[in-house]
Design an enzyme around this catalytic site. Structure first.
Site, PDB file in Angstrom:
ATOM      1  N   CYS A 172       0.829  -1.207   0.000  1.00  0.00           N
ATOM      2  CA  CYS A 172       0.000   0.000   0.000  1.00  0.00           C
ATOM      3  C   CYS A 172       0.869   1.263   0.000  1.00  0.00           C
ATOM      4  O   CYS A 172       0.623   2.195  -0.761  1.00  0.00           O
ATOM      5  CB  CYS A 172      -0.922   0.016   1.216  1.00  0.00           C
ATOM      6  SG  CYS A 172      -2.016  -1.409   1.321  1.00  0.00           S
ATOM      7  N   HIS A 173       1.872   1.264   0.855  1.00  0.00           N
ATOM      8  CA  HIS A 173       2.696   2.456   1.067  1.00  0.00           C
ATOM      9  C   HIS A 173       3.720   2.683  -0.048  1.00  0.00           C
ATOM     10  O   HIS A 173       3.957   3.814  -0.440  1.00  0.00           O
ATOM     11  CB  HIS A 173       3.400   2.345   2.418  1.00  0.00           C
ATOM     12  CG  HIS A 173       4.120   3.582   2.834  1.00  0.00           C
ATOM     13  ND1 HIS A 173       3.468   4.760   3.111  1.00  0.00           N
ATOM     14  CD2 HIS A 173       5.443   3.833   3.010  1.00  0.00           C
ATOM     15  CE1 HIS A 173       4.366   5.687   3.447  1.00  0.00           C
ATOM     16  NE2 HIS A 173       5.565   5.144   3.393  1.00  0.00           N
TER      17      HIS A 173
END
Length: 160
Positions: free
Chosen positions: A49-50
């Site tokens: 996600c990051h």
């Protein structure tokens, strides 16, 4: 049952960061009369996600909005404080972060998953959708939470 193209988003309440702390925003508050790209992720600060998913939307936000999109929003099964910190750490100004802390939205659209095997509890599957006035027009769901192939900004730009 999983939400489909042509379906209306269910009515739920998200939490967003406001000037005076957390604020409640309903599905109507966020999507009625607007064209919104909604990105669902399993968790703020998680590796895919990051590093792989959110950065594409930060980078391509202007290009997405140039296609008639009013807003880019990210939702995750995290609390509003974690999402606020993630927004700041990611330089994601202009992107709306919608906390679905109890997975109510993820469950209501049938895109929840069980992350208990990784110590994460209930989470959202990874997806990107285009929503027009509360109706799903495009829906790209990953078959694995680690992938960002069909739900990434580049893939979405090809279909909006």
């Amino acid at each position: 049952m999983t939400i489909q193209v042509g379906d209306h988003l269910p009515q739920v309440t998200f939490r967003v960061s406001g000037a005076d702390g957390p604020e409640a925003k309903t599905t109507d508050d966020l999507f009625k009369g607007r064209r919104v790209v909604l990105v669902g992720v399993p968790g703020a600060f998680t590796p895919s996600c990051h590093r792989n998913h959110l950065p594409g939307f930060v980078e391509k936000q202007a290009e997405i909005k140039a296609r008639g999109v009013d807003a880019v929003a990210v939702t995750s099964v995290n609390d509003v404080f974690v999402l606020d910190a993630w927004q700041k750490a990611s330089g994601a100004e202009g992107i709306e972060f919608l906390a679905d802390g109890n997975a109510e939205f993820a469950k209501a659209i049938g895109l929840d998953m069980d992350g208990a095997g990784f110590g994460l509890g209930p989470r959202s599957k990874r997806y990107a959708m285009l929503v027009e006035d509360g109706v799903v027009r495009v829906l790209n769901v990953e078959d694995s939470p680690a992938k960002t192939e069909v739900s990434g900004a580049e893939a979405l730009l090809k279909v909006i």
